[in-house]
Design an enzyme around this catalytic site. Structure first.
Site, PDB file in Angstrom:
ATOM      1  N   SER A   1       0.839  -1.189   0.000  1.00  0.00           N
ATOM      2  CA  SER A   1       0.000   0.000   0.000  1.00  0.00           C
ATOM      3  C   SER A   1       0.885   1.254   0.000  1.00  0.00           C
ATOM      4  O   SER A   1       1.751   1.386  -0.878  1.00  0.00           O
ATOM      5  CB  SER A   1      -0.945  -0.025   1.204  1.00  0.00           C
ATOM      6  OG  SER A   1      -1.920   0.980   1.110  1.00  0.00           O
TER       7      SER A   1
ATOM      8  N   ASP B   1      -8.502  -5.281  -6.321  1.00  0.00           N
ATOM      9  CA  ASP B   1      -8.132  -4.050  -5.617  1.00  0.00           C
ATOM     10  C   ASP B   1      -8.737  -2.848  -6.334  1.00  0.00           C
ATOM     11  O   ASP B   1      -8.484  -2.627  -7.521  1.00  0.00           O
ATOM     12  CB  ASP B   1      -6.606  -3.923  -5.583  1.00  0.00           C
ATOM     13  CG  ASP B   1      -6.116  -2.849  -4.620  1.00  0.00           C
ATOM     14  OD1 ASP B   1      -6.894  -1.942  -4.278  1.00  0.00           O
ATOM     15  OD2 ASP B   1      -4.931  -2.914  -4.220  1.00  0.00           O
TER      16      ASP B   1
ATOM     17  N   ARG C   1     -12.998   7.015   8.101  1.00  0.00           N
ATOM     18  CA  ARG C   1     -12.647   5.595   8.122  1.00  0.00           C
ATOM     19  C   ARG C   1     -13.663   4.769   7.353  1.00  0.00           C
ATOM     20  O   ARG C   1     -13.316   3.776   6.698  1.00  0.00           O
ATOM     21  CB  ARG C   1     -12.551   5.106   9.560  1.00  0.00           C
ATOM     22  CG  ARG C   1     -12.093   3.664   9.691  1.00  0.00           C
ATOM     23  CD  ARG C   1     -10.677   3.486   9.175  1.00  0.00           C
ATOM     24  NE  ARG C   1     -10.141   2.175   9.519  1.00  0.00           N
ATOM     25  CZ  ARG C   1      -8.884   1.809   9.299  1.00  0.00           C
ATOM     26  NH1 ARG C   1      -8.050   2.650   8.731  1.00  0.00           N
ATOM     27  NH2 ARG C   1      -8.466   0.610   9.623  1.00  0.00           N
TER      28      ARG C   1
ATOM     29  N   HIS D   1      -7.974  -4.614  -1.705  1.00  0.00           N
ATOM     30  CA  HIS D   1      -6.700  -4.031  -1.295  1.00  0.00           C
ATOM     31  C   HIS D   1      -6.120  -4.720  -0.070  1.00  0.00           C
ATOM     32  O   HIS D   1      -4.904  -4.836   0.079  1.00  0.00           O
ATOM     33  CB  HIS D   1      -6.890  -2.533  -1.017  1.00  0.00           C
ATOM     34  CG  HIS D   1      -5.612  -1.806  -0.739  1.00  0.00           C
ATOM     35  ND1 HIS D   1      -4.609  -1.669  -1.671  1.00  0.00           N
ATOM     36  CD2 HIS D   1      -5.157  -1.182   0.383  1.00  0.00           C
ATOM     37  CE1 HIS D   1      -3.606  -0.988  -1.151  1.00  0.00           C
ATOM     38  NE2 HIS D   1      -3.907  -0.685   0.095  1.00  0.00           N
ATOM     39  N   ASP D   2      -6.976  -5.202   0.812  1.00  0.00           N
ATOM     40  CA  ASP D   2      -6.506  -5.836   2.049  1.00  0.00           C
ATOM     41  C   ASP D   2      -5.926  -7.231   1.835  1.00  0.00           C
ATOM     42  O   ASP D   2      -5.555  -7.896   2.816  1.00  0.00           O
ATOM     43  CB  ASP D   2      -7.646  -5.913   3.072  1.00  0.00           C
ATOM     44  CG  ASP D   2      -7.785  -4.632   3.874  1.00  0.00           C
ATOM     45  OD1 ASP D   2      -6.966  -3.720   3.668  1.00  0.00           O
ATOM     46  OD2 ASP D   2      -8.711  -4.535   4.696  1.00  0.00           O
TER      47      ASP D   2
END
Length: 521
Positions: free
Chosen positions: A235, A468, A304, A502-503
């Site tokens: 990232s 992603d 968040r 993405h994680d």
């Protein structure tokens, strides 16, 4: 006679028609009366004060913060930490702090007079200090990447660090820092400005990814580490990893870039701008000067939530949550008409779908664990990152020459006598999976290739994830293509499937970890 019968039949038919009509009218009136009663009932219900638990939660949190302060805001001394939380920092004894007392030149402004860098280590440093891996974090991570004797709590990359793992502590000495601008022990906006004795707040200078990496190399100099075996990051850490190889080609042996980019895209910039916008719109933010007052917890929660949407993928949401609603408590009233006819579940304007409750939970867990100003500064540094030649020229950065010395061999091969196979070790690792040459290359690709020339002789692993949406896989392909166009013959490229988005770099231990382990060892 026939006329009389016909007249009678006509009368009977007319009578039946009238009776049917009256019956229909009666049923209609009853239905209208029932609807009127239901409407009146609902109208009375709508006149009641609505309840919004999700909004009330913000007020309740603010009340708890005020209570936990133990004194009024006006009595806080300048040196007090006020209501600002500890950002869930690791135990102070679990990380080390390097204090750099000399000015650090910055990309966009005057030098930073001094700074602290928090760091942790795993493994054993070799006598020659040539087995060091510098691990770069994502935006909001601390230096606690894995558990240690002093802090047994799991780290953010726990399953990737240790004996036999991706970052093998039997071979390598791993260093992870909290980035400059952060709030987990390194100097950032929440740190005390030595010239004023108060937190920097938004007087803190705007940072670049290059500034963060230069600060890390000040730490390496302090530790007497001249060269890195590898620079590894995911990232935002992937940006730092590429920047480290760009700034110090002779000092960085290998580069690993996972789910990152060499040039922030407009879509990613837009996402991060939205996060900063809702945060800065929180009245508690107060232009960044909230350290003697209430932190912008509501803005942080919303920021968040926006970020979490970009960390995963739509297919995963379908698998995990679908369109399911949160379960209602047994005591909840079931809506119905006065005659008992059940009505559909009444939708709530607060979190109602399971996906909504998940986002709400993620925001709630994060909003007091990280400094709002750190989020603003570090996310802005990500937006500014651009390794294309024109962008580097605009920053008055002179591209260093590619490394001349050969890339390092892994410790397992260095221990044996040199052989002809060693000469071809890195070349044999260069390959590409699921990535044909781009039929329509982006217009900035030649400029990116020119900007990446300092990495022409640095073996590089580029890892992308097809699901992603924050750093789309096309950006990983760009990095691999640009490196090859720059003359790098030692590029390894992998493209992973799966639904984690993405994680993936945090969750897919088998594929992400396997690719890293193979490239490094």
């Amino acid at each position: 006679m026939n006329a009389t019968r016909a007249s009678t039949k006509c009368f009977d038919a007319t009578t039946r028609s009238m009776r049917t009509s009256i019956a229909r009218r009666t049923r209609l009136c009853r239905a209208l009366s029932s609807c009127s009663t239901a409407s009146t009932s609902r109208a009375r219900s709508s006149q009641e004060a609505p309840s919004f638990p999700c909004v009330e939660a913000h007020a309740a949190r603010e009340s708890r913060i005020r209570t936990s302060m133990g004194s009024s805001l006006s009595t806080l001394s300048p040196s007090s930490s006020g209501p600002e939380p500890s950002y869930a920092r690791p135990n102070p004894t679990s990380y080390k702090v390097y204090r750099h007392s000399q000015p650090l030149p910055l990309t966009y402004g005057a030098p930073l007079s001094s700074f602290d860098i928090a760091y942790e280590t795993w493994g054993t440093l070799s006598p020659a200090k040539d087995n060091v891996i510098l691990l770069h974090t994502g935006l909001s991570a601390s230096s606690h990447a894995a558990s240690t004797e002093t802090n047994p709590a799991e780290g953010w990359w726990e399953k990737f660090i240790g004996p036999g793992r991706a970052l093998d502590t039997n071979q390598f000495f791993i260093i992870c820092t909290n980035v400059l601008g952060g709030c987990y022990g390194s100097t950032g906006p929440s740190s005390v400005d030595p010239s004023t004795g108060k937190p920097y707040a938004t007087r803190f200078p705007v940072l670049s990814i290059f500034d963060m990496v230069r600060a890390q190399f000040c730490l390496l100099d302090h530790l007497g580490i001249d060269n890195l075996y590898a620079s590894v990051g995911s990232s935002m850490g992937a940006m730092q990893s590429l920047a480290a190889g760009w700034l110090y080609p002779e000092r960085v042996g290998k580069v690993v870039s996972i789910s990152g980019t060499a040039r922030s895209s407009p879509s990613a910039i837009a996402m991060r701008f939205a996060q900063r916008s809702v945060l800065m719109a929180d009245p508690n933010w107060n232009n960044g000067f909230y350290y003697d007052g209430l932190p912008p917890h509501t803005g942080m929660k919303l920021a968040r939530q926006i970020a979490t949407i970009t960390y995963r993928s739509g297919p995963e949401w379908d698998q995990r949550f679908g369109r399911k609603f949160r379960p209602l408590p047994e005591s909840a009233e079931r809506p119905s008409l006065p005659d008992g006819t059940p009505l559909p579940r009444t939708p709530a304007l607060c979190p109602d779908f399971l996906i909504e409750t998940y986002l709400d939970h993620q925001g709630e867990q994060f909003c007091l664990k990280y400094d709002a100003n750190s989020l603003i500064y570090i996310s802005k540094a990500m937006d500014l990152f651009d390794l294309t030649a024109p962008a580097l020229s605009d920053l008055h950065l002179t591209s260093p020459l590619p490394r001349i010395s050969p890339p390092p061999l892994p410790p397992s091969l260095r221990a044996s006598l040199p052989s002809p196979a060693h000469m071809h070790y890195h070349t044999s690792l260069s390959h590409s999976k699921s990535h044909p040459p781009p039929p329509n290359p982006p217009p900035h690709l030649p400029d990116l290739a020119e900007g990446l020339r300092p990495l022409a002789n640095t073996p590089t692993l580029v890892l992308g994830v097809q699901s992603d949406i924050l750093f789309p896989v096309e950006q990983q392909r760009e990095v691999a293509d640009a490196l090859r166009m720059a003359g790098n013959q030692n590029v390894s490229y992998f493209e992973l499937g799966g639904v984690w988005g993405h994680d993936t770099f945090l969750l897919d231990v088998q594929n992400v970890g396997g690719a890293i382990r193979g490239f490094l060892s």
